[in-house]
Design a protein around this motif. Structure first.
Motif, PDB file in Angstrom:
ATOM      1  N   LEU A  26       0.999  -1.253  -0.010  1.00  0.00           N
ATOM      2  CA  LEU A  26      -0.009   0.006   0.014  1.00  0.00           C
ATOM      3  C   LEU A  26       0.745   1.325   0.011  1.00  0.00           C
ATOM      4  N   ILE A  27       2.059   1.237   0.643  1.00  0.00           N
ATOM      5  CA  ILE A  27       2.924   2.475   0.643  1.00  0.00           C
ATOM      6  C   ILE A  27       3.439   2.682  -0.662  1.00  0.00           C
ATOM      7  N   SER A  28       3.928   1.777  -1.398  1.00  0.00           N
ATOM      8  CA  SER A  28       4.278   1.839  -2.786  1.00  0.00           C
ATOM      9  C   SER A  28       2.948   2.359  -3.617  1.00  0.00           C
ATOM     10  N   ALA A  29       2.091   1.716  -3.343  1.00  0.00           N
ATOM     11  CA  ALA A  29       0.800   2.623  -4.324  1.00  0.00           C
ATOM     12  C   ALA A  29       0.471   3.903  -3.812  1.00  0.00           C
ATOM     13  N   VAL A  30       0.656   4.334  -2.593  1.00  0.00           N
ATOM     14  CA  VAL A  30       0.636   5.695  -2.361  1.00  0.00           C
ATOM     15  C   VAL A  30       1.666   6.589  -2.889  1.00  0.00           C
ATOM     16  N   ILE A  31       2.782   6.005  -3.093  1.00  0.00           N
ATOM     17  CA  ILE A  31       3.773   6.993  -3.439  1.00  0.00           C
ATOM     18  C   ILE A  31       3.670   6.915  -5.313  1.00  0.00           C
ATOM     19  N   ILE A  32       3.243   5.757  -5.708  1.00  0.00           N
ATOM     20  CA  ILE A  32       2.782   6.010  -7.187  1.00  0.00           C
ATOM     21  C   ILE A  32       1.794   6.845  -7.282  1.00  0.00           C
ATOM     22  N   LEU A  33       0.791   7.052  -6.325  1.00  0.00           N
ATOM     23  CA  LEU A  33      -0.473   7.980  -6.554  1.00  0.00           C
ATOM     24  C   LEU A  33       0.060   9.256  -6.507  1.00  0.00           C
ATOM     25  N   GLY A  34       1.239   9.645  -5.914  1.00  0.00           N
ATOM     26  CA  GLY A  34       1.838  10.902  -5.795  1.00  0.00           C
ATOM     27  C   GLY A  34       2.500  11.289  -6.932  1.00  0.00           C
ATOM     28  N   SER A  35       2.832  10.374  -7.574  1.00  0.00           N
ATOM     29  CA  SER A  35       3.479  10.657  -8.969  1.00  0.00           C
ATOM     30  C   SER A  35       2.609  10.942 -10.184  1.00  0.00           C
ATOM     31  N   TYR A  36       1.562  10.243  -9.902  1.00  0.00           N
ATOM     32  CA  TYR A  36       0.317  10.632 -10.698  1.00  0.00           C
ATOM     33  C   TYR A  36      -0.196  11.814 -10.790  1.00  0.00           C
ATOM     34  N   SER A  37      -0.359  12.364  -9.600  1.00  0.00           N
ATOM     35  CA  SER A  37      -0.692  13.690  -9.214  1.00  0.00           C
ATOM     36  C   SER A  37       0.375  14.842  -9.831  1.00  0.00           C
ATOM     37  N   LEU A  63       0.103  16.869   0.127  1.00  0.00           N
ATOM     38  CA  LEU A  63      -0.854  16.798   1.538  1.00  0.00           C
ATOM     39  C   LEU A  63      -1.656  15.464   1.151  1.00  0.00           C
ATOM     40  N   ALA A  64      -2.043  15.082   0.295  1.00  0.00           N
ATOM     41  CA  ALA A  64      -2.973  14.059  -0.020  1.00  0.00           C
ATOM     42  C   ALA A  64      -2.096  12.650   0.370  1.00  0.00           C
ATOM     43  N   THR A  65      -0.780  12.793  -0.262  1.00  0.00           N
ATOM     44  CA  THR A  65       0.201  11.619   0.152  1.00  0.00           C
ATOM     45  C   THR A  65       0.697  11.583   1.462  1.00  0.00           C
ATOM     46  N   VAL A  66       0.737  12.710   2.054  1.00  0.00           N
ATOM     47  CA  VAL A  66       0.894  12.804   3.740  1.00  0.00           C
ATOM     48  C   VAL A  66       0.033  12.133   4.438  1.00  0.00           C
ATOM     49  N   PHE A  67      -1.408  12.441   4.001  1.00  0.00           N
ATOM     50  CA  PHE A  67      -2.457  11.989   4.913  1.00  0.00           C
ATOM     51  C   PHE A  67      -2.486  10.471   4.548  1.00  0.00           C
ATOM     52  N   PHE A  68      -2.360  10.013   3.409  1.00  0.00           N
ATOM     53  CA  PHE A  68      -2.309   8.521   3.077  1.00  0.00           C
ATOM     54  C   PHE A  68      -1.286   7.858   4.078  1.00  0.00           C
ATOM     55  N   LEU A  69       0.108   8.405   3.846  1.00  0.00           N
ATOM     56  CA  LEU A  69       0.996   7.713   4.645  1.00  0.00           C
ATOM     57  C   LEU A  69       0.796   7.807   6.052  1.00  0.00           C
ATOM     58  N   THR A  71      -1.754   7.474   7.750  1.00  0.00           N
ATOM     59  CA  THR A  71      -2.801   6.605   7.849  1.00  0.00           C
ATOM     60  C   THR A  71      -2.147   5.143   7.909  1.00  0.00           C
ATOM     61  N   LEU A  72      -1.357   4.815   7.045  1.00  0.00           N
ATOM     62  CA  LEU A  72      -0.814   3.644   6.830  1.00  0.00           C
ATOM     63  C   LEU A  72       0.382   3.376   7.815  1.00  0.00           C
ATOM     64  N   PHE A  73       0.988   4.233   8.384  1.00  0.00           N
ATOM     65  CA  PHE A  73       1.832   4.294   9.509  1.00  0.00           C
ATOM     66  C   PHE A  73       1.396   3.609  10.763  1.00  0.00           C
ATOM     67  N   GLY A  74      -0.163   4.046  10.940  1.00  0.00           N
ATOM     68  CA  GLY A  74      -0.719   3.384  12.041  1.00  0.00           C
ATOM     69  C   GLY A  74      -1.736   2.312  11.772  1.00  0.00           C
ATOM     70  N   ALA A  75      -1.326   1.703  10.248  1.00  0.00           N
ATOM     71  CA  ALA A  75      -2.374   0.466  10.076  1.00  0.00           C
ATOM     72  C   ALA A  75      -1.479  -0.528   9.385  1.00  0.00           C
TER      73      ALA A  75
END
Lengths: 176, 125
Positions: A26-37, A63-69, A71-75
């Protein structure tokens, strides 16, 4: 010829969007989503929407990437279950039908960059012609956002404030 | 049919919008991981904003910042600024709602110890 710069960007956009969904971690997915943005911000800057590109690069990619990360650090950062259940029939039937309807409607849209498109001839010439004498601001987007539509922007800050309060109420730990 | 394909090829942004929108919507409906669902929702939101920004384009026009202080302005020289203003608000509100939904996801994880939809439903019973 007009599209020679944009077409690779659109392909990259779709590839990064697909990567964000396909990747198991999921962390890789969020980073790829940041590059999409970021690719989206480049496309928008190319279309002439520099203000939107700035906001997407800062708020969408940052900001969205930071929010996702956060969340994922706590899950659990893994999409653990490999076993896939078959998708519901309704989604498999309804979404291609929706796609075909959208593609069928493409003919009625104004062509890309059309000077006589309805959106470009109705009220927007007024803002381009009069915003400098009305507001003394050369950037028309700023003039509309902060002057003609300032009430909208104020309500937008109210929405963000409400979202902040909602996050705090959801995430606070109750003393039990 | 050839005519229809030419119509599509002259609007590449619309094709990208359709692909991103349907893909995001499909993932939002079908995927079982809550964070992946939110990624799908993010794709839907950004694709709609992408479509709105595309309607503002004019061929041969530049960014909507007026170049000279004097004289009348020719509207065909600058792209349409109104979709930009509306989508600026939409992007910020999108990230605010994303923050609230991520807070809900992390509260769910705290209570049920999983991000997987069916596991959460099993633990609810």
């Amino acid at each position: 010829m007009t599209y020679s710069f944009e077409l690779p960007l659109l392909v990259l956009l779709i590839l990064t969007a697909g990567g964000a969904i396909v990747v198991k971690d999921l962390i890789s997915a969020v980073i790829i989503l940041g590059s999409y943005s970021f690719f989206l911000a480049i496309v928008w800057a190319w279309l002439g929407a520099v203000d939107v590109a700035f906001v997407e690069a800062v708020v969408g990619a940052g900001l969205a990437t930071v929010f996702f990360l956060l969340t994922l650090f706590g899950a659990a950062p893994k999409d653990t279950l490999i076993r896939r259940t078959p998708p519901p029939i309704a989604a498999v039937i309804a979404l291609p039908v929706l796609g075909l309807l959208l593609l069928y409607a493409a003919d009625d849209l104004p062509a890309f960059g059309d000077l006589q498109a309805p959106a470009s001839v109705h009220v927007s010439p007024y803002y381009l012609q009069n915003s400098l004498s009305d507001t003394q601001t050369p950037n028309v987007v700023t003039a509309v956002l902060m002057d003609y539509r300032a009430l909208d922007t104020m309500m937008e800050t109210a929405v963000i404030f409400t979202a902040g309060i909602a996050c705090w109420l959801i995430l606070r730990r109750r003393a039990s | 049919m050839v005519e229809l394909i030419q119509v599509w090829l002259s609007r590449p942004n619309f094709i990208a919008f359709v692909i991103l929108f349907l893909w995001g919507l499909y993932i939002t409906v079908v995927h079982h991981n809550l964070v992946k669902k939110l990624i799908g929702l993010y794709l839907v939101q950004t694709s709609v904003i992408f479509f709105l920004v595309t309607t503002s384009a004019k061929s041969g026009a530049t960014v909507p910042v007026l170049m000279s202080e004097a004289g009348s302005v020719n509207p065909e020289m600058y792209v349409n600024p109104l979709p930009h203003v509306l989508t600026l608000t939409a992007i910020v509100v999108q990230v605010a709602t994303l923050g609230v939904s991520l807070a809900l996801v992390s509260a769910i994880y705290r209570k049920f110890g999983s991000l997987h939809e069916t596991e959460i439903l099993n633990r609810l019973e």
